[in-house]
Design a protein around this motif. Structure first.
Motif, short mmCIF file in Angstrom:
data_model
loop_
_atom_site.label_atom_id
_atom_site.label_comp_id
_atom_site.label_asym_id
_atom_site.label_seq_id
_atom_site.Cartn_x
_atom_site.Cartn_y
_atom_site.Cartn_z
N GLU A 133 1.88 2.28 1.34
CA GLU A 133 1.01 3.19 2.09
C GLU A 133 0.22 2.40 3.12
O GLU A 133 -0.43 1.41 2.79
CB GLU A 133 0.05 3.93 1.16
CG GLU A 133 -0.83 4.94 1.89
CD GLU A 133 -1.59 5.88 0.97
OE1 GLU A 133 -2.34 6.73 1.47
OE2 GLU A 133 -1.43 5.75 -0.27
N ILE A 134 0.32 2.83 4.37
CA ILE A 134 -0.46 2.24 5.46
C ILE A 134 -1.68 3.12 5.69
O ILE A 134 -1.55 4.33 5.89
CB ILE A 134 0.37 2.15 6.76
CG1 ILE A 134 1.64 1.33 6.54
CG2 ILE A 134 -0.47 1.58 7.89
CD1 ILE A 134 2.60 1.37 7.72
N VAL A 135 -2.85 2.52 5.67
CA VAL A 135 -4.09 3.25 5.92
C VAL A 135 -4.64 2.82 7.28
O VAL A 135 -4.90 1.64 7.51
CB VAL A 135 -5.14 2.99 4.82
CG1 VAL A 135 -6.40 3.79 5.09
CG2 VAL A 135 -4.56 3.33 3.45
N GLU A 136 -4.81 3.79 8.17
CA GLU A 136 -5.23 3.50 9.54
C GLU A 136 -6.44 4.34 9.90
O GLU A 136 -6.50 5.55 9.64
CB GLU A 136 -4.07 3.79 10.52
CG GLU A 136 -4.44 3.82 11.98
CD GLU A 136 -5.13 2.55 12.46
OE1 GLU A 136 -6.13 2.68 13.20
OE2 GLU A 136 -4.68 1.44 12.10
N ARG A 137 -7.42 3.71 10.54
CA ARG A 137 -8.66 4.39 10.92
C ARG A 137 -8.42 5.41 12.02
O ARG A 137 -8.96 6.51 12.01
CB ARG A 137 -9.69 3.35 11.37
CG ARG A 137 -11.07 3.89 11.62
CD ARG A 137 -12.05 2.76 11.92
NE ARG A 137 -13.42 3.23 11.90
CZ ARG A 137 -14.06 3.72 12.96
NH1 ARG A 137 -13.43 3.81 14.12
NH2 ARG A 137 -15.31 4.13 12.86
N ALA A 193 2.35 -1.05 -2.68
CA ALA A 193 1.54 -1.92 -1.84
C ALA A 193 0.75 -1.06 -0.88
O ALA A 193 1.20 0.03 -0.48
CB ALA A 193 2.42 -2.91 -1.07
N VAL A 194 -0.42 -1.54 -0.52
CA VAL A 194 -1.25 -0.85 0.47
C VAL A 194 -1.47 -1.80 1.64
O VAL A 194 -1.85 -2.97 1.44
CB VAL A 194 -2.61 -0.43 -0.11
CG1 VAL A 194 -3.50 0.18 0.96
CG2 VAL A 194 -2.41 0.57 -1.24
N VAL A 195 -1.19 -1.31 2.83
CA VAL A 195 -1.41 -2.09 4.05
C VAL A 195 -2.61 -1.50 4.77
O VAL A 195 -2.62 -0.30 5.10
CB VAL A 195 -0.16 -2.06 4.96
CG1 VAL A 195 -0.44 -2.81 6.25
CG2 VAL A 195 1.04 -2.66 4.23
N LEU A 196 -3.61 -2.30 5.00
CA LEU A 196 -4.82 -1.86 5.69
C LEU A 196 -4.65 -2.10 7.18
O LEU A 196 -4.61 -3.23 7.64
CB LEU A 196 -6.04 -2.63 5.16
CG LEU A 196 -6.20 -2.66 3.63
CD1 LEU A 196 -7.45 -3.45 3.26
CD2 LEU A 196 -6.24 -1.26 3.05
N GLY A 197 -4.51 -1.02 7.95
CA GLY A 197 -4.35 -1.14 9.39
C GLY A 197 -2.95 -0.78 9.84
O GLY A 197 -1.97 -1.33 9.32
#
Length: 430
Positions: A29-33, A5-9
């Motif tokens: 995977e968490i993707v954070e700006r 799963a990918v979590v955006l933010g």
């Protein structure tokens, strides 16, 4: 077990979503700006991070269920716990609610410390990875996320079985859906134009109380919340709506505090030692995106402020995000999840929007005469609040609802109606 799963933010909502998914996915995977800080420091992507934040009792319970040991770790770092009515001063309609301990603990700490504590616990999960300093470029219909490094390190694509959007109020999901040929979700928008100014003070300024709330009411567009923080500090947030703008210079900040109908805030501001400058914040409107009412590509979920952004004055955001994460742990089917999340949002949305619209509408808000018709929900809540100044059981019933422990319908219980009727009859007789 599902693959990935990918979590955006990497916000509170995103972190808790990852914790919720960790038992059923091999990798999240968490993707954070933002480039995430190593300690409890503010980050750019949390613009309200330097203002008062509340972890309501229901929110504390939800986070603890997702990340056992959270409360102990937070308090070990300096956060304080206390009874939500017994250790708090609630000034509603310019009057204090009757205080008593009702067995519901809330946590007071800075947003950076809360977020840092959650992040540390999530990082410790063996199947969760946080990729920070990356922009999310786009999302495809087959749940492939393309991200790019903000430091020039290149881009890559991440295929996923599930994508969770936790990117907050600025979520681009409606645009992504439109680009993919799907209808964006219907939106409920309620303008409120809340403006904050917050400043931290040093000193033993609140005694044994954890929080002091001076709420606005009909005819009063200014309010404040004071909160004890870790490190012997007190955070003072001044707020105004519909044109009110709390100043950030110390003299103007003090004058605004002195304009409140209750003196507690001004006393703290005058006697405390300012630590740094005041910080402003603007929240224009509630926005509720109705993902339960639109078709989505398979495997897409939207959570937190990306789905429903509340007036932050009521402190519902982190707690409702935690409750949504618990729902996600129980069921990650997007259709069922969005339906259940919509039900979860209904109570806090009704409570907050109803309170704000009642305060701003009609002759009562302008100080005019009451209509002869039966009072609406907003006026009934105000009558209950006034009665709760002397009646501790009514105060407890009201606070249980604002803490998201009981639904708003609980305030329609027969015993409450009987007490309010008796009070009204006694007032007429006198």
């Amino acid at each position: 077990m599902k693959q990935n799963a990918v979590v955006l933010g990497g916000s509170v909502a995103g972190l808790l979503a990852a914790a919720a998914l960790s038992p059923r996915y091999r990798m999240i995977e968490i993707v954070e700006r933002d480039v995430l800080p190593s300690g409890p420091r503010p980050r750019r992507g949390a613009p309200q991070g330097q203002h008062v934040h509340a972890l309501l009792p229901r929110g504390v319970q939800a986070i603890e269920s997702l990340l056992p040991g959270f409360t102990a770790r937070l308090t070990a770092a300096g956060a304080l716990t206390g009874d939500v009515l017994g250790n708090a001063r609630w000034y509603l309609n310019g009057l204090p609610l009757r205080r008593s301990s009702i067995g519901l603990d809330a946590v007071t700490a800075s947003r950076p410390l809360i977020e840092h504590t959650i992040r540390a616990l999530v990082r410790a999960l063996p199947n969760v990875r946080i990729t920070d300093g990356h922009d999310i470029v786009d999302l495809t219909a087959d749940r492939t996320v393309r991200i790019t490094s903000r430091n020039g390190g290149g881009s890559r694509v991440i295929p996923a079985d599930l994508v969770v959007d936790a990117t907050g109020r600025a979520s681009r999901m409606p645009q992504w859906l439109a680009d993919l040929g799907y209808a964006p979700p219907p939106e409920d928008v309620v303008p409120i134009d809340v403006r904050y100014a917050s400043r931290v003070f040093a000193g033993d300024l609140l005694g044994d109380d954890r929080v002091v709330i001076t709420a606005r009411y009909p005819g009063q567009r200014r309010s404040s919340v004071m909160q004890r923080l870790e490190g012997g500090r007190v955070l003072v947030t001044l707020a105004g709506v519909h044109g009110e703008r709390p100043p950030i210079d110390l003299e103007g900040f003090t004058g605004y505090a002195e304009s409140l109908t209750v003196p507690d805030t001004a006393t703290v501001v005058r006697s405390g030692t300012p630590l740094g400058d005041a910080v402003p914040f603007h929240f224009p409107a509630y926005v509720r995106r109705r993902y339960e009412r639109t078709e989505l590509p398979s495997g897409i979920i939207v959570i937190g402020d990306a789905a429903c952004a509340f007036n932050p004055v009521y402190g519902q955001g982190m707690s409702t995000a935690a409750m949504s994460a618990v729902t996600l742990r129980e069921d990650d089917d997007p259709v069922r999840f969005h339906a259940r999340q919509a039900e979860l949002h209904e109570a806090p949305w009704t409570l907050a929007v109803g309170a704000d619209t009642a305060l701003d509408a009609g002759p009562a808000a302008a100080g005019g005469p009451q209509p002869a018709a039966a009072p609406g929900p907003g006026e009934m809540i105000r009558r209950l609040q006034l009665a709760a100044v002397e009646d501790g059981e009514l105060a407890a019933a009201f606070i249980r609802v604002t803490s998201l422990v009981d639904p708003p319908q609980a305030l329609g219980a027969p015993w409450i109606a009987e007490r309010l009727a008796a009070r009204a009859a006694a007032s007429v007789a006198s």
